[in-house]
Design a protein around this motif. Structure first.
Motif, PDB file in Angstrom:
ATOM      1  N   VAL A  38       0.946  -1.248  -0.025  1.00  0.00           N
ATOM      2  CA  VAL A  38       0.059   0.115   0.020  1.00  0.00           C
ATOM      3  C   VAL A  38       0.813   1.491  -0.069  1.00  0.00           C
ATOM      4  O   VAL A  38       0.593   2.364  -0.975  1.00  0.00           O
ATOM      5  N   LEU A  39       1.973   1.292   0.828  1.00  0.00           N
ATOM      6  CA  LEU A  39       2.659   2.470   1.116  1.00  0.00           C
ATOM      7  C   LEU A  39       3.560   2.928  -0.342  1.00  0.00           C
ATOM      8  O   LEU A  39       3.584   3.717  -0.799  1.00  0.00           O
ATOM      9  N   LEU A  40       4.093   1.632  -0.878  1.00  0.00           N
ATOM     10  CA  LEU A  40       4.697   1.799  -2.309  1.00  0.00           C
ATOM     11  C   LEU A  40       3.654   2.211  -3.228  1.00  0.00           C
ATOM     12  O   LEU A  40       4.019   2.991  -4.151  1.00  0.00           O
ATOM     13  N   ASN A  41       2.663   1.845  -3.256  1.00  0.00           N
ATOM     14  CA  ASN A  41       1.474   2.136  -4.144  1.00  0.00           C
ATOM     15  C   ASN A  41       1.251   3.770  -4.257  1.00  0.00           C
ATOM     16  O   ASN A  41       1.181   4.457  -5.164  1.00  0.00           O
ATOM     17  N   LEU A  42       1.170   4.128  -2.956  1.00  0.00           N
ATOM     18  CA  LEU A  42       0.892   5.588  -2.659  1.00  0.00           C
ATOM     19  C   LEU A  42       2.162   6.562  -3.364  1.00  0.00           C
ATOM     20  O   LEU A  42       1.947   7.585  -3.743  1.00  0.00           O
ATOM     21  N   ILE A  43       3.228   5.832  -3.058  1.00  0.00           N
ATOM     22  CA  ILE A  43       4.414   6.687  -3.462  1.00  0.00           C
ATOM     23  C   ILE A  43       4.686   6.761  -4.926  1.00  0.00           C
ATOM     24  O   ILE A  43       4.907   7.495  -5.435  1.00  0.00           O
ATOM     25  N   PHE A  44       4.569   5.386  -5.541  1.00  0.00           N
ATOM     26  CA  PHE A  44       4.950   5.140  -6.927  1.00  0.00           C
ATOM     27  C   PHE A  44       3.689   5.223  -7.837  1.00  0.00           C
ATOM     28  O   PHE A  44       3.683   5.349  -9.213  1.00  0.00           O
ATOM     29  N   GLY A  45       2.542   5.395  -7.202  1.00  0.00           N
ATOM     30  CA  GLY A  45       1.109   5.314  -7.922  1.00  0.00           C
ATOM     31  C   GLY A  45       1.097   6.478  -9.150  1.00  0.00           C
ATOM     32  O   GLY A  45       0.798   6.131 -10.025  1.00  0.00           O
ATOM     33  N   GLY A  60       6.117  -3.534  -7.486  1.00  0.00           N
ATOM     34  CA  GLY A  60       4.849  -3.791  -6.688  1.00  0.00           C
ATOM     35  C   GLY A  60       5.009  -4.968  -6.254  1.00  0.00           C
ATOM     36  O   GLY A  60       4.224  -5.397  -5.229  1.00  0.00           O
ATOM     37  N   VAL A  61       6.008  -5.976  -6.685  1.00  0.00           N
ATOM     38  CA  VAL A  61       6.007  -7.251  -5.997  1.00  0.00           C
ATOM     39  C   VAL A  61       7.225  -7.469  -5.429  1.00  0.00           C
ATOM     40  O   VAL A  61       7.380  -7.833  -4.131  1.00  0.00           O
ATOM     41  N   GLY A  62       8.435  -7.131  -5.859  1.00  0.00           N
ATOM     42  CA  GLY A  62       9.622  -7.283  -5.336  1.00  0.00           C
ATOM     43  C   GLY A  62      10.053  -6.409  -3.916  1.00  0.00           C
ATOM     44  O   GLY A  62      10.445  -6.962  -2.956  1.00  0.00           O
ATOM     45  N   LEU A  63       9.834  -5.190  -3.950  1.00  0.00           N
ATOM     46  CA  LEU A  63      10.116  -4.403  -2.942  1.00  0.00           C
ATOM     47  C   LEU A  63       9.524  -4.431  -1.686  1.00  0.00           C
ATOM     48  O   LEU A  63       9.945  -4.571  -0.432  1.00  0.00           O
ATOM     49  N   PRO A  64       7.833  -4.920  -1.555  1.00  0.00           N
ATOM     50  CA  PRO A  64       7.389  -5.126  -0.458  1.00  0.00           C
ATOM     51  C   PRO A  64       7.813  -6.465   0.130  1.00  0.00           C
ATOM     52  O   PRO A  64       8.223  -6.557   1.566  1.00  0.00           O
ATOM     53  N   ILE A  65       8.361  -7.427  -0.575  1.00  0.00           N
ATOM     54  CA  ILE A  65       8.925  -8.589  -0.121  1.00  0.00           C
ATOM     55  C   ILE A  65      10.328  -8.500   0.327  1.00  0.00           C
ATOM     56  O   ILE A  65      10.784  -9.139   1.171  1.00  0.00           O
TER      57      ILE A  65
END
Length: 274
Positions: A38-45, A60-65
Motif C-alpha cells: 500500500v505504501l509503495l503504491n502511494l509513493i509510485f502510483g 509492486g512485487v519485489g520491494l514489499p517482499i
C-alpha cells in the motif's frame, strides 16, 4: 547458567516454540507485506508504472517482499537464530526425499527452456529473477525456517512440522482472493502451494540446508510467471506448463510416503549450555 546469562523474555518466548506462534508470525509477515504494498503504491502510483513491466514487477512485487526479507533477518538476529536457521539442521533426511528436489528443479528448467526470451526482454527477465530471489528468501526463511524451528522446539513430530509448514505457506497465498483474484483460481493456487511447500520441506530436510529450498523457490516464481506471459512457439511450452500439476501429484504421493515412512521422526533439540 549464571543469572546474567539467562535469555531475555523476548528470546525465551520464541525458544519455547509452538504452532500458534508460527501462525502469529505468518500473519504478521502477511500484514507487513500488504502494508508495504500500500505504501509503495502511494509513493509510485502517480508515476503510473506499468504493472506487468519490469519496473512494475520490481516495485509492486519485489520491494514489499524485500522489506519482509530485512525484517525476518532482524528477527532472527534478535533471537539468536541466524546460525540455527542457516546452519545444518538437527535431523537427517531420507533418500526418497531427493525426488522433491529433482521434480522442482526439472519443472523449473523446462519452463525456462520453453520461454520466448526475445519477447520477454532482458529487463523483465532480470526483474523477475531478482524478485524471485526476494520471494524465495522471505517465504522459505519464514515457513521452512521460522515455522519449522518453532514446531520442532515445541516437540512436534516431523509429519506435523511438514504439514503445518506447508499449510501456513499455502495460507499466505489464500490472501490473493481478497486482492481480487477469482475464487477458483485461488483454490487451485492454495492446493498447488501446499504441495509445493511440502516439497520445499523435503528439500530442506534431505539437504539439511535452508539455502536449497530458497534457491529452488527463487527459480520457481519467475519461471511460472514468465512462461505464462511469454511462452515460446512449439510443443515444449504446453508440456512445461504442466509443471504445477506435476508438483501437486508428486507432492501428494510424497506426503503419503512421509506419513508411512517418516511421520514419527523428530528433530534432536539443541541443549542449552550450563
Amino acid at each position: 547458567m549464571h543469572e546474567h546469562d539467562a535469555p531475555s523474555p523476548w528470546k525465551s518466548f520464541w525458544e519455547r516454540g509452538g504452532w500458534w506462534k508460527a501462525l502469529l508470525l505468518v500473519l504478521l509477515y502477511y500484514g507487513v507485506y500488504q502494508l508495504g504494498g500500500v505504501l509503495l503504491n502511494l509513493i509510485f502510483g502517480p508515476a503510473k508504472i506499468e504493472p506487468g513491466g519490469a519496473l512494475g514487477i520490481f516495485v509492486g512485487v519485489g520491494l514489499p517482499i524485500l522489506l519482509g526479507c530485512v525484517l525476518l533477518v532482524v528477527l532472527a538476529w534478535s533471537v539468536g537464530w541466524l546460525k540455527e536457521l542457516f546452519g545444518h539442521q538437527a535431523i537427517r533426511g531420507r533418500g526418497w526425499m531427493w525426488v522433491a528436489v529433482a521434480v522442482v528443479l526439472i519443472t523449473n528448467v523446462l519452463r525456462f527452456v520453453a520461454l520466448d526470451y526475445e519477447s520477454a526482454g532482458a529487463a523483465l527477465i532480470l526483474s523477475w529473477m531478482l524478485t524471485g530471489l526476494f520471494v524465495g528468501f522471505a517465504e522459505e526463511v519464514l515457513t521452512r525456517g521460522f515455522v519449522v524451528q518453532l514446531m520442532r522446539k515445541a516437540g512436534h513430530p516431523e509429519i506435523a512440522v511438514a504439514l503445518v509448514s506447508a499449510a501456513l505457506f499455502a495460507m499466505l497465498h489464500a490472501g490473493n482472493f481478497f486482492n481480487g483474484q477469482g475464487a477458483l483460481t485461488t483454490i487451485v493456487q492454495v492446493g498447488y502451494t501446499f504441495f509445493f511447500g511440502l516439497l520445499m520441506y523435503l528439500a530442506y530436510r534431505v539437504t539439511g540446508r535452508l539455502i536449497v529450498p530458497i534457491l529452488l523457490h527463487a527459480s520457481t516464481d519467475p519461471s511460472i510467471f514468465l512462461l505464462t506471459t511469454h511462452p515460446a512457439a512449439g510443443s515444449l511450452a504446453p508440456i512445461a506448463g504442466l509443471g504445477n500439476i506435476i508438483v501437486i501429484l508428486v507432492g501428494l504421493v510424497l506426503m503419503l510416503v512421509l506419513i508411512i515412512n517418516g511421520g514419527k521422526d523428530r528433530a534432536i533439540p539443541r541443549m542449552a549450555a550450563n
